[in-house]
Design a protein around this motif. Structure first.
Motif, PDB file in Angstrom:
ATOM      1  N   PRO A 179       0.831  -1.211   0.000  1.00 16.52           N
ATOM      2  CA  PRO A 179       0.000   0.000   0.000  1.00 16.52           C
ATOM      3  C   PRO A 179       0.860   1.253   0.000  1.00 16.52           C
ATOM      4  O   PRO A 179       1.938   1.289   0.584  1.00 16.52           O
ATOM      5  CB  PRO A 179      -0.770  -0.124   1.330  1.00 16.52           C
ATOM      6  N   SER A 180       0.417   2.276  -0.687  1.00 20.76           N
ATOM      7  CA  SER A 180       1.130   3.548  -0.703  1.00 20.76           C
ATOM      8  C   SER A 180       0.848   4.267   0.609  1.00 20.76           C
ATOM      9  O   SER A 180      -0.316   4.465   0.980  1.00 20.76           O
ATOM     10  CB  SER A 180       0.662   4.394  -1.894  1.00 20.76           C
ATOM     11  N   ARG A 181       1.879   4.650   1.332  1.00 22.12           N
ATOM     12  CA  ARG A 181       1.696   5.300   2.620  1.00 22.12           C
ATOM     13  C   ARG A 181       2.806   6.310   2.847  1.00 22.12           C
ATOM     14  O   ARG A 181       3.943   6.115   2.431  1.00 22.12           O
ATOM     15  CB  ARG A 181       1.698   4.263   3.749  1.00 22.12           C
ATOM     16  N   LYS A 182       2.466   7.400   3.507  1.00 22.64           N
ATOM     17  CA  LYS A 182       3.463   8.439   3.778  1.00 22.64           C
ATOM     18  C   LYS A 182       4.430   8.017   4.867  1.00 22.64           C
ATOM     19  O   LYS A 182       5.613   8.330   4.821  1.00 22.64           O
ATOM     20  CB  LYS A 182       2.745   9.733   4.169  1.00 22.64           C
ATOM     21  N   ARG A 183       3.926   7.321   5.890  1.00 20.67           N
ATOM     22  CA  ARG A 183       4.781   6.848   6.980  1.00 20.67           C
ATOM     23  C   ARG A 183       5.322   5.471   6.599  1.00 20.67           C
ATOM     24  O   ARG A 183       4.608   4.475   6.627  1.00 20.67           O
ATOM     25  CB  ARG A 183       3.999   6.782   8.287  1.00 20.67           C
ATOM     26  N   LEU A 184       6.592   5.422   6.230  1.00 19.28           N
ATOM     27  CA  LEU A 184       7.187   4.198   5.721  1.00 19.28           C
ATOM     28  C   LEU A 184       7.847   3.385   6.823  1.00 19.28           C
ATOM     29  O   LEU A 184       8.209   3.913   7.885  1.00 19.28           O
ATOM     30  CB  LEU A 184       8.227   4.535   4.643  1.00 19.28           C
ATOM     31  N   LYS A 185       8.031   2.107   6.524  1.00 20.24           N
ATOM     32  CA  LYS A 185       8.784   1.222   7.415  1.00 20.24           C
ATOM     33  C   LYS A 185      10.122   0.900   6.754  1.00 20.24           C
ATOM     34  O   LYS A 185      10.159   0.256   5.702  1.00 20.24           O
ATOM     35  CB  LYS A 185       8.007  -0.073   7.670  1.00 20.24           C
ATOM     36  N   PRO A 281      13.274  -2.250  -2.212  1.00 26.11           N
ATOM     37  CA  PRO A 281      14.542  -1.616  -2.567  1.00 26.11           C
ATOM     38  C   PRO A 281      15.340  -1.329  -1.300  1.00 26.11           C
ATOM     39  O   PRO A 281      14.884  -1.647  -0.189  1.00 26.11           O
ATOM     40  CB  PRO A 281      14.099  -0.318  -3.241  1.00 26.11           C
ATOM     41  N   PHE A 282      16.511  -0.748  -1.452  1.00 31.75           N
ATOM     42  CA  PHE A 282      17.280  -0.378  -0.267  1.00 31.75           C
ATOM     43  C   PHE A 282      18.050   0.914  -0.511  1.00 31.75           C
ATOM     44  O   PHE A 282      18.271   1.317  -1.659  1.00 31.75           O
ATOM     45  CB  PHE A 282      18.230  -1.505   0.169  1.00 31.75           C
ATOM     46  N   TRP A 307      21.673  10.958   4.019  1.00 36.08           N
ATOM     47  CA  TRP A 307      20.506  10.110   4.238  1.00 36.08           C
ATOM     48  C   TRP A 307      19.323  10.873   4.827  1.00 36.08           C
ATOM     49  O   TRP A 307      18.188  10.652   4.438  1.00 36.08           O
ATOM     50  CB  TRP A 307      20.881   8.920   5.126  1.00 36.08           C
ATOM     51  N   ARG A 308      19.594  11.746   5.787  1.00 36.66           N
ATOM     52  CA  ARG A 308      18.508  12.501   6.407  1.00 36.66           C
ATOM     53  C   ARG A 308      17.764  13.329   5.351  1.00 36.66           C
ATOM     54  O   ARG A 308      16.532  13.353   5.308  1.00 36.66           O
ATOM     55  CB  ARG A 308      19.061  13.410   7.499  1.00 36.66           C
ATOM     56  N   GLU A 309      18.535  13.985   4.495  1.00 35.98           N
ATOM     57  CA  GLU A 309      17.942  14.803   3.442  1.00 35.98           C
ATOM     58  C   GLU A 309      17.158  13.936   2.460  1.00 35.98           C
ATOM     59  O   GLU A 309      16.061  14.302   2.014  1.00 35.98           O
ATOM     60  CB  GLU A 309      19.038  15.569   2.706  1.00 35.98           C
ATOM     61  N   LEU A 310      17.703  12.763   2.111  1.00 34.28           N
ATOM     62  CA  LEU A 310      17.029  11.851   1.185  1.00 34.28           C
ATOM     63  C   LEU A 310      15.688  11.388   1.752  1.00 34.28           C
ATOM     64  O   LEU A 310      14.658  11.431   1.050  1.00 34.28           O
ATOM     65  CB  LEU A 310      17.926  10.630   0.915  1.00 34.28           C
ATOM     66  N   ILE A 311      15.699  10.960   3.005  1.00 37.55           N
ATOM     67  CA  ILE A 311      14.500  10.364   3.598  1.00 37.55           C
ATOM     68  C   ILE A 311      13.427  11.412   3.892  1.00 37.55           C
ATOM     69  O   ILE A 311      12.229  11.091   3.899  1.00 37.55           O
ATOM     70  CB  ILE A 311      14.888   9.582   4.873  1.00 37.55           C
ATOM     71  N   THR A 312      13.835  12.655   4.120  1.00 36.83           N
ATOM     72  CA  THR A 312      12.859  13.701   4.412  1.00 36.83           C
ATOM     73  C   THR A 312      12.384  14.433   3.160  1.00 36.83           C
ATOM     74  O   THR A 312      11.518  15.309   3.241  1.00 36.83           O
ATOM     75  CB  THR A 312      13.455  14.742   5.389  1.00 36.83           C
ATOM     76  N   HIS A 313      12.937  14.089   2.015  1.00 36.06           N
ATOM     77  CA  HIS A 313      12.517  14.739   0.768  1.00 36.06           C
ATOM     78  C   HIS A 313      11.038  14.440   0.500  1.00 36.06           C
ATOM     79  O   HIS A 313      10.551  13.335   0.744  1.00 36.06           O
ATOM     80  CB  HIS A 313      13.369  14.235  -0.396  1.00 36.06           C
ATOM     81  N   ARG A 314      10.335  15.399  -0.034  1.00 39.88           N
ATOM     82  CA  ARG A 314       8.887  15.258  -0.220  1.00 39.88           C
ATOM     83  C   ARG A 314       8.517  14.128  -1.174  1.00 39.88           C
ATOM     84  O   ARG A 314       7.407  13.589  -1.120  1.00 39.88           O
ATOM     85  CB  ARG A 314       8.300  16.574  -0.728  1.00 39.88           C
ATOM     86  N   ASP A 315       9.448  13.755  -2.085  1.00 34.08           N
ATOM     87  CA  ASP A 315       9.154  12.694  -3.055  1.00 34.08           C
ATOM     88  C   ASP A 315       9.694  11.326  -2.622  1.00 34.08           C
ATOM     89  O   ASP A 315       9.623  10.371  -3.404  1.00 34.08           O
ATOM     90  CB  ASP A 315       9.757  13.046  -4.420  1.00 34.08           C
ATOM     91  N   PHE A 316      10.240  11.247  -1.413  1.00 39.28           N
ATOM     92  CA  PHE A 316      10.884   9.992  -0.998  1.00 39.28           C
ATOM     93  C   PHE A 316       9.894   8.825  -0.996  1.00 39.28           C
ATOM     94  O   PHE A 316      10.182   7.759  -1.543  1.00 39.28           O
ATOM     95  CB  PHE A 316      11.516  10.147   0.381  1.00 39.28           C
ATOM     96  N   LYS A 318       7.113   8.432  -2.591  1.00 46.47           N
ATOM     97  CA  LYS A 318       6.718   8.086  -3.968  1.00 46.47           C
ATOM     98  C   LYS A 318       7.822   7.316  -4.673  1.00 46.47           C
ATOM     99  O   LYS A 318       7.564   6.315  -5.356  1.00 46.47           O
ATOM    100  CB  LYS A 318       6.385   9.365  -4.742  1.00 46.47           C
ATOM    101  N   ASN A 319       9.072   7.764  -4.492  1.00 39.43           N
ATOM    102  CA  ASN A 319      10.203   7.096  -5.156  1.00 39.43           C
ATOM    103  C   ASN A 319      10.426   5.685  -4.617  1.00 39.43           C
ATOM    104  O   ASN A 319      10.802   4.778  -5.371  1.00 39.43           O
ATOM    105  CB  ASN A 319      11.471   7.930  -4.985  1.00 39.43           C
ATOM    106  N   VAL A 320      10.216   5.506  -3.309  1.00 39.56           N
ATOM    107  CA  VAL A 320      10.333   4.170  -2.727  1.00 39.56           C
ATOM    108  C   VAL A 320       9.320   3.231  -3.367  1.00 39.56           C
ATOM    109  O   VAL A 320       9.647   2.097  -3.742  1.00 39.56           O
ATOM    110  CB  VAL A 320      10.134   4.214  -1.193  1.00 39.56           C
ATOM    111  N   MET A 321       8.087   3.691  -3.501  1.00 41.46           N
ATOM    112  CA  MET A 321       7.049   2.850  -4.073  1.00 41.46           C
ATOM    113  C   MET A 321       7.315   2.549  -5.544  1.00 41.46           C
ATOM    114  O   MET A 321       7.039   1.448  -6.027  1.00 41.46           O
ATOM    115  CB  MET A 321       5.675   3.509  -3.900  1.00 41.46           C
ATOM    116  N   LEU A 322       7.876   3.514  -6.283  1.00 40.98           N
ATOM    117  CA  LEU A 322       8.220   3.274  -7.690  1.00 40.98           C
ATOM    118  C   LEU A 322       9.279   2.186  -7.811  1.00 40.98           C
ATOM    119  O   LEU A 322       9.177   1.281  -8.651  1.00 40.98           O
ATOM    120  CB  LEU A 322       8.724   4.570  -8.334  1.00 40.98           C
ATOM    121  N   LYS A 323      10.295   2.281  -6.973  1.00 39.49           N
ATOM    122  CA  LYS A 323      11.361   1.269  -7.003  1.00 39.49           C
ATOM    123  C   LYS A 323      10.838  -0.081  -6.525  1.00 39.49           C
ATOM    124  O   LYS A 323      11.206  -1.133  -7.060  1.00 39.49           O
ATOM    125  CB  LYS A 323      12.541   1.732  -6.141  1.00 39.49           C
ATOM    126  N   LYS A 324       9.986  -0.037  -5.519  1.00 40.74           N
ATOM    127  CA  LYS A 324       9.427  -1.283  -4.983  1.00 40.74           C
ATOM    128  C   LYS A 324       8.639  -2.028  -6.060  1.00 40.74           C
ATOM    129  O   LYS A 324       8.698  -3.255  -6.167  1.00 40.74           O
ATOM    130  CB  LYS A 324       8.527  -0.956  -3.789  1.00 40.74           C
TER     131      LYS A 324
END
Length: 343
Positions: A179-185, A281-282, A307-316, A318-324
């Motif tokens: 599922p697409s979710r803003k709070r990721l694990k 993905p990782f 890493w902090r900047e990557l994970i807090t980016h507004r598109d993070f 969405k990008n995780v789900m695309l790669k997933k």
């Protein structure tokens, strides 16, 4: 077809080396190979088994023989395998056996380089490497391409006698929905000793709107940290299957290794295949070996400081789900079944 194999692996698999040994043993059994399995904590019994091992392979003629390089250290200990007289004997035995048999040695780690970069007790095991890797007619299987290339260059090992087989992951057939979710694990699975960027990883997530799942041995200290956020969970050391199921329920794996250290660039982390075969993905630091196998289409490569900047980016998210969603295209390529197909 292999005739004889000499192996050792623990009954309970809790780390990548044990998983690798177990998978090689399974592949050998499927090929009707005669397997000699060793398991003992008694030093004298290990030494006796080691002497028997040398006698046995030296008496073989016209056979294909496989053994793990780590067996030499297990049998004889670090002091004996770096002893000048013993090394001469070992060279004579292996050289003689290699003339009349096809001998393949599987090399999972380079303990000398590993001890330096992982800040482990120092050793002189480069002396053993210098003796064994120079023996003609021996064949070697390394756990990564960079490790193989490093040994060839450093010890002038015969290149045609070398190949590599990456560490794979188990095949997880039934993946959970994504599922697409803003709070990721986000998940880290592996050894959790102090000094492997774990403290910094926890520090980053203490200020992030995402969950951090930690699994592996040596992480008991995490639960005692002051001000540990509710979004950081240490699940302890799980079995390989249990950890894989938990990982598949997450969104992104983590490999926070220090990319300035030689050994981390030489090795292929088992957790990379573990994440991919779990369908996620990782994020990894820019490690040379990993970057030679994965593109940005499937994983994130960023220096740890970013890493902090990557994970807090507004598109993070969405990008995780695309790669997933794209991982399904390559997931089977990193299973043990696929990686050992030509073994």
């Amino acid at each position: 077809m292999w005739d004889k194999a000499f192996i050792r692996f623990p009954d309970k698999i809790s780390e990548g080396g044990g998983a690798r040994n177990a998978q090689f043993a399974k592949a050998l059994l499927e090929r009707n190979c005669s397997i000699y399995r060793y398991k003992s904590n008694n030093k004298l019994l290990r030494l006796a088994h080691g002497l028997g091992f040398l006698i046995r392979i030296n008496s073989c003629k016209g056979e294909t023989i496989f053994f793990h390089y780590s067996l030499l250290l297990y049998f004889f200990g670090s002091k004996l395998v770096t002893n000048f007289i013993f090394l001469k004997l070992l060279q004579i035995v292996l050289s003689s056996a290699a003339k009349t048999n096809k001998i393949t040695i599987e090399v999972n780690d380079l303990p000398y380089e590993q001890s330096i970069d992982l800040e482990l007790p120092s050793n002189k095991l480069w002396i053993l490497d210098n003796s064994v890797f120079r023996i003609k007619n021996l064949n070697f299987i390394f756990a990564s391409r960079k490790m193989m290339q490093y040994v060839i260059q450093k010890y002038k090992t015969n290149e045609p006698c070398c190949k590599f087989i990456l560490n794979g992951g188990p095949l997880l057939k039934d993946l959970p929905d994504s599922p697409s979710r803003k709070r990721l694990k986000l998940v880290y699975t592996g050894t959790l000793n102090h000094g492997r960027q774990i403290e910094n990883l926890i520090s980053i997530f203490s200020e992030l709107p995402h969950d951090l799942i930690l699994m592996g041995e040596g992480g008991e200290w995490i639960s005692h940290l002051p001000n540990l956020g509710d979004n950081i969970v240490y699940k302890g050391q799980l079995s390989e299957n249990e950890a894989h199921v938990v990982t598949a329920g997450c969104d992104c794996g983590l490999i926070p290794y220090d990319d300035s250290r030689l050994y981390y660039n030489l090795c292929y982390p088992t957790k990379a295949s573990f994440y991919i075969t779990a369908g996620i993905p990782f994020i990894s630091t820019p490690l040379q070996e990993l970057m030679s196998h994965f593109s940005d289409s499937y994983v994130f490569f960023e220096s740890f400081d970013s890493w902090r900047e990557l994970i807090t980016h507004r598109d993070f998210s969405k990008n995780v789900m695309l790669k997933k969603n794209m991982i399904s295209d390559i997931r089977n390529l990193y299973t043990w079944q696929y990686l050992l197909r030509d073994f």
